[in-house]
Design an enzyme around this catalytic site. Structure first.
Site, PDB file in Angstrom:
ATOM      1  N   LYS A  38     -16.472 -76.720  82.229  1.00 37.36           N
ATOM      2  CA  LYS A  38     -15.261 -76.027  82.664  1.00 37.36           C
ATOM      3  C   LYS A  38     -14.581 -75.365  81.461  1.00 37.36           C
ATOM      4  O   LYS A  38     -14.883 -75.655  80.300  1.00 37.36           O
ATOM      5  CB  LYS A  38     -14.302 -77.009  83.334  1.00 37.36           C
ATOM      6  CG  LYS A  38     -13.772 -78.101  82.407  1.00 37.36           C
ATOM      7  CD  LYS A  38     -12.855 -79.057  83.142  1.00 37.36           C
ATOM      8  CE  LYS A  38     -12.314 -80.128  82.192  1.00 37.36           C
ATOM      9  NZ  LYS A  38     -11.372 -81.036  82.874  1.00 37.36           N
ATOM     10  N   TYR A 270       6.994 -65.073  58.754  1.00 40.83           N
ATOM     11  CA  TYR A 270       8.239 -64.962  59.502  1.00 40.83           C
ATOM     12  C   TYR A 270       9.174 -66.139  59.225  1.00 40.83           C
ATOM     13  O   TYR A 270       8.767 -67.294  59.228  1.00 40.83           O
ATOM     14  CB  TYR A 270       7.950 -64.899  61.001  1.00 40.83           C
ATOM     15  CG  TYR A 270       7.243 -63.642  61.450  1.00 40.83           C
ATOM     16  CD1 TYR A 270       7.755 -62.387  61.148  1.00 40.83           C
ATOM     17  CD2 TYR A 270       6.062 -63.712  62.177  1.00 40.83           C
ATOM     18  CE1 TYR A 270       7.109 -61.233  61.565  1.00 40.83           C
ATOM     19  CE2 TYR A 270       5.401 -62.560  62.600  1.00 40.83           C
ATOM     20  CZ  TYR A 270       5.935 -61.335  62.288  1.00 40.83           C
ATOM     21  OH  TYR A 270       5.295 -60.187  62.694  1.00 40.83           O
TER      22      TYR A 270
END
Length: 384
Positions: A38, A270
């Site tokens: 999956k 940042y």
């Protein structure tokens, strides 16, 4: 391996994956093995990993969504295949026509599967899921007799064949947790109810990776192995991968995009959450949260650059992050290794999980499609 220079790559070792399948089969020798692929094979690539797992002896494949299962069929897989996460109106008919085992946790799902089977003139292969204590999907014990009765009626009609009875552990990765024995008891009782009523499933299954490795009493007819297939321990408390004969299959690397000297007191990334303590060398790694690097790895994520472990300096941006090399040197194009098996001193996915307060499952699964997968090792058969 393709040697074309890349910004970044996730190298997946299919020989390691095949060896992991064999180790898992050895751990559960009395049961069949389902390779769970999956979420695009936990980020490793569903089709190549399915091919390698089949070649190593996995009799079943497992996916969460029907779309994942249908994609495996479209890629050529023809073996036993199960998917379990359904919502009303899902592609029941397509799955039934593709000979996919579907799961029903309640009467609504069983009825939709039976209606789709009537519409296409086929018999739906259905596995009934019991909620034995996880509290997610699955039929609770109080509703189990009704679901079993509906399944028997659908079998008598010829629209459904119940191929499996199954459930899922909540805490198999926590050795000694009281819920483990409790769930085993509930599962055995629900199996007994169903079988006394007349159901004759091909497989009964409860064990996930952790249980496959440590709880032989839970193996029944089939074990569903997910994260261990990719060489990652299902729980650090149970042991490191090598303790179980497993080897991590994915190595995530990037080529440095820039290297420069900066003075002390220079803000980095940042928010300037990192400021250089003195004159130093900064290296730019061209991976960020757009590639699946957790933003909360800012200031904590480990990276091997220029032969040493470094820690991400400052904030992880969408496409890049910075490491401080101190007095060491590097050049643009040099390799940064975020994680791998650990053979050459690089961090592992488990190291990343500890650094960001998560689990290794999330670290490998979240690596985005923007990072090319490069497959090495034995590719296995050509059935997919």
């Amino acid at each position: 391996m393709d040697e074309t220079p890349m910004r970044a790559r996730a190298v997946v070792d299919l020989t390691a994956l095949r060896d992991n399948v064999r180790a898992l089969r050895d751990a559960a020798p009395t049961a069949e093995l389902m390779a769970v692929v999956k979420s695009d094979g936990y980020g490793h690539g569903a089709v190549p990993c399915a091919r390698a797992a089949r070649a190593a002896g996995a009799g079943w494949l497992g996916t969460a969504t029907p779309e994942e299962a249908l994609a495996l069929r479209a890629a050529g897989d023809q073996g036993r295949l199960m998917c379990w996460l359904w919502t009303p109106g899902g592609p029941w008919r397509q799955a039934i026509e593709a000979d996919i085992d579907v799961s029903a946790s309640g009467a609504w799902a069983l009825r939709e599967a039976a209606a789709a089977a009537r519409a296409c003139g086929r018999t739906a292969r259905v596995q009934l899921k019991a909620d034995t204590g996880l509290g997610r999907n699955g039929c609770p014990p109080a509703d189990w007799p009704e679901l079993v009765a509906e399944a028997l009626a659908a079998e008598a009609e010829g629209t459904v064949k119940v191929t499996g009875l199954w459930s899922h552990f909540a805490c198999a990765d926590e050795p000694g947790h009281s819920s483990i024995a409790a769930q085993l008891d509930v599962f055995r009782a629900m199996l007994d109810q169903a079988e006394r009523a007349g159901l004759r499933p091909e497989v009964r299954h409860l064990a996930n990776s952790a249980a496959a490795l440590t709880l032989p009493e839970s193996h029944f007819d089939l074990v569903r192995t997910g994260i261990a297939l990719y060489g990652i321990s299902p729980s650090p408390e149970l042991g490191v991968p090598a303790d179980f004969g497993l080897r991590p299959a994915m190595t995530l690397t990037a080529s440095l995009a820039a290297v420069k000297r900066v003075p002390g007191g220079h803000g980095v990334s940042y928010g300037h959450r990192y400021v250089t303590p003195g004159e130093t060398t900064l290296a730019l790694v061209p991976l960020g949260y757009g590639d699946g690097i957790p933003r909360h790895a800012s200031g904590t994520g480990p990276v091997l650059v220029a032969g040493k472990w470094r820690t991400i300096a400052g904030t992880v941006a969408m496409d890049q992050f910075v490491v401080d090399l101190g007095g060491d040197s590097a050049r643009p194009g040099d390799e940064a290794v975020l994680f791998g098996p650990g053979d050459n001193g690089e961090p592992t996915a488990e190291d990343w999980a500890r650094a960001v307060g998560s689990i290794a499952y999330e670290i490998v699964t979240r690596i985005s499609a923007r990072v090319p997968r490069v497959y090495v090792g034995d590719l296995g058969g050509t059935g997919i």
